[in-house]
Design an enzyme around this catalytic site. Structure first.
Site, PDB file in Angstrom:
ATOM      1  N   LYS A   1      41.104  41.942  29.219  1.00 16.80           N
ATOM      2  CA  LYS A   1      40.401  40.949  30.036  1.00 16.80           C
ATOM      3  C   LYS A   1      41.196  39.660  29.871  1.00 16.80           C
ATOM      4  O   LYS A   1      41.104  38.992  28.841  1.00 16.80           O
ATOM      5  CB  LYS A   1      38.971  40.799  29.522  1.00 16.80           C
TER       6      LYS A   1
ATOM      7  N   GLU B   1      29.965  36.551  35.520  1.00 15.61           N
ATOM      8  CA  GLU B   1      31.147  37.419  35.474  1.00 15.61           C
ATOM      9  C   GLU B   1      30.923  38.674  36.313  1.00 15.61           C
ATOM     10  O   GLU B   1      31.827  39.135  37.020  1.00 15.61           O
ATOM     11  CB  GLU B   1      31.436  37.866  34.044  1.00 15.61           C
TER      12      GLU B   1
END
Length: 120
Positions: free
Chosen positions: A99, A21
């Site tokens: 997110k 990520e």
């Protein structure tokens, strides 16, 4: 107390628990609710008596796109701290960090953390 709201600002950042990520990055959405006295700005039509939201956007952009955090909680805390340190006229703020695509097998609109911070 009056408020100024900046809604769904979109940035590309490198935040997450997983190394991948932090390497590949993804979109993040930031919402701000700033509580401050806007009376004089409204009466006098004077930008110097309020908070310039273009500058706030730039501050948030530099944090989201220029730093890396494992947790969106840490990202939100950094945003809140920097805004309160920069703009002393803001008494209280709410920061929401969303997110939209966390890296696990689930179909939903994302995960959001919301922090309320005040000067007092």
């Amino acid at each position: 107390m009056d408020k100024m709201t900046l809604t769904r600002m979109e940035y590309y950042g490198y935040h997450g628990v997983f190394e991948e990520e932090r390497k590949l990055g993804q979109r993040f959405y930031i919402d701000l609710e700033l509580r401050l006295d806007l009376r004089q700005a409204g009466i006098n039509d004077d930008l110097t008596q309020t908070v310039n939201y273009a500058e706030v956007h730039e501050l948030v952009k530099n944090i989201v796109e220029g730093r890396s955090f494992k947790l969106i909680e840490a990202l939100a805390e950094c945003i809140a701290s920097e805004i309160l340190a920069t703009y002393t006229v803001i008494d209280e703020l709410t920061v929401k960090v969303t997110k939209p695509h966390p890296p696990f097998d689930i179909h939903f609109e994302g995960v959001t953390v919301e922090l309320l911070r005040s000067r007092k």
